[in-house]
Design a protein around this motif. Sequence first.
Motif, PDB file in Angstrom:
ATOM      1  N   LEU A  39       0.812  -1.179   0.032  1.00  9.08           N
ATOM      2  CA  LEU A  39      -0.065   0.071   0.076  1.00  9.08           C
ATOM      3  C   LEU A  39       0.854   1.353  -0.097  1.00  9.08           C
ATOM      4  O   LEU A  39       0.433   2.338  -0.813  1.00  9.08           O
ATOM      5  CB  LEU A  39      -0.975  -0.047   1.228  1.00  9.08           C
ATOM      6  N   LEU A  40       1.929   1.300   0.764  1.00 10.69           N
ATOM      7  CA  LEU A  40       2.754   2.300   0.684  1.00 10.69           C
ATOM      8  C   LEU A  40       3.664   2.735  -0.495  1.00 10.69           C
ATOM      9  O   LEU A  40       3.643   3.628  -1.139  1.00 10.69           O
ATOM     10  CB  LEU A  40       3.932   1.973   1.954  1.00 10.69           C
ATOM     11  N   THR A  41       4.077   1.508  -1.172  1.00 12.25           N
ATOM     12  CA  THR A  41       4.798   1.594  -2.416  1.00 12.25           C
ATOM     13  C   THR A  41       4.158   1.919  -3.458  1.00 12.25           C
ATOM     14  O   THR A  41       4.532   2.613  -4.579  1.00 12.25           O
ATOM     15  CB  THR A  41       5.606   0.326  -2.550  1.00 12.25           C
ATOM     16  N   THR A  42       2.797   1.606  -3.390  1.00 11.72           N
ATOM     17  CA  THR A  42       1.706   2.153  -4.565  1.00 11.72           C
ATOM     18  C   THR A  42       1.093   3.433  -4.244  1.00 11.72           C
ATOM     19  O   THR A  42       0.495   3.836  -5.070  1.00 11.72           O
ATOM     20  CB  THR A  42       0.555   0.979  -4.782  1.00 11.72           C
ATOM     21  N   GLY A  43       1.289   4.021  -3.301  1.00 10.01           N
ATOM     22  CA  GLY A  43       0.834   5.130  -3.027  1.00 10.01           C
ATOM     23  C   GLY A  43      -0.509   5.162  -2.518  1.00 10.01           C
ATOM     24  O   GLY A  43      -1.273   6.332  -2.434  1.00 10.01           O
ATOM     25  N   ALA A  44      -1.112   4.151  -2.029  1.00  7.28           N
ATOM     26  CA  ALA A  44      -2.553   3.966  -1.623  1.00  7.28           C
ATOM     27  C   ALA A  44      -2.701   4.584  -0.133  1.00  7.28           C
ATOM     28  O   ALA A  44      -3.666   4.882   0.289  1.00  7.28           O
ATOM     29  CB  ALA A  44      -2.586   2.547  -1.442  1.00  7.28           C
ATOM     30  N   LEU A  45      -1.490   4.781   0.450  1.00  6.23           N
ATOM     31  CA  LEU A  45      -1.636   5.270   1.806  1.00  6.23           C
ATOM     32  C   LEU A  45      -1.252   6.694   2.101  1.00  6.23           C
ATOM     33  O   LEU A  45      -0.177   7.148   1.240  1.00  6.23           O
ATOM     34  CB  LEU A  45      -0.798   4.331   2.804  1.00  6.23           C
ATOM     35  N   PRO A  46      -1.463   7.750   2.750  1.00  8.24           N
ATOM     36  CA  PRO A  46      -1.079   8.875   3.122  1.00  8.24           C
ATOM     37  C   PRO A  46       0.176   8.882   3.849  1.00  8.24           C
ATOM     38  O   PRO A  46       0.191   9.070   5.097  1.00  8.24           O
ATOM     39  CB  PRO A  46      -2.069   9.644   3.792  1.00  8.24           C
ATOM     40  N   ALA A  47       1.579   8.625   2.982  1.00  7.87           N
ATOM     41  CA  ALA A  47       2.728   8.577   3.813  1.00  7.87           C
ATOM     42  C   ALA A  47       3.719   9.064   3.132  1.00  7.87           C
ATOM     43  O   ALA A  47       3.386   9.041   1.866  1.00  7.87           O
ATOM     44  CB  ALA A  47       2.786   6.984   4.393  1.00  7.87           C
ATOM     45  N   LYS A  48       4.832   9.203   3.607  1.00  4.94           N
ATOM     46  CA  LYS A  48       6.208   9.595   2.563  1.00  4.94           C
ATOM     47  C   LYS A  48       7.205   8.935   3.138  1.00  4.94           C
ATOM     48  O   LYS A  48       7.182   8.585   4.185  1.00  4.94           O
ATOM     49  CB  LYS A  48       6.238  11.070   2.775  1.00  4.94           C
ATOM     50  N   LYS A  49       8.204   8.675   1.959  1.00  2.46           N
ATOM     51  CA  LYS A  49       9.406   8.058   2.389  1.00  2.46           C
ATOM     52  C   LYS A  49      10.591   9.186   2.845  1.00  2.46           C
ATOM     53  O   LYS A  49      10.804  10.219   2.033  1.00  2.46           O
ATOM     54  CB  LYS A  49       9.901   7.288   1.239  1.00  2.46           C
ATOM     55  N   VAL A  50      11.196   9.001   4.169  1.00  2.00           N
ATOM     56  CA  VAL A  50      12.044   9.868   4.283  1.00  2.00           C
ATOM     57  C   VAL A  50      13.327   8.898   4.649  1.00  2.00           C
ATOM     58  O   VAL A  50      13.528   8.195   5.372  1.00  2.00           O
ATOM     59  CB  VAL A  50      11.738  10.368   5.780  1.00  2.00           C
ATOM     60  N   GLY A  51      14.385   9.175   3.821  1.00  2.65           N
ATOM     61  CA  GLY A  51      15.461   8.214   3.506  1.00  2.65           C
ATOM     62  C   GLY A  51      15.205   6.954   3.199  1.00  2.65           C
ATOM     63  O   GLY A  51      14.566   6.746   2.283  1.00  2.65           O
TER      64      GLY A  51
END
Length: 61
Positions: free
Chosen positions: A31-43
Amino acid sequence: MAQTDQKMELIWGAEEIAKIIGRTPRVTFHLLTTGALPAKKVGNRWVAERSKLLAFFMEQV
């Protein structure tokens, strides 16, 4: 400038996010890698704001 009464609580890492949303780490990572969740990658780590995660799932109902 708008004043907010809520304290921003950040959830760090896919496994911790998985615990909050009640999904497996594998499903959460997808879900994170497909952009389905409201999250960001930091480092190299994912980060999400708890209130945005909860609001996201409340809208899905």
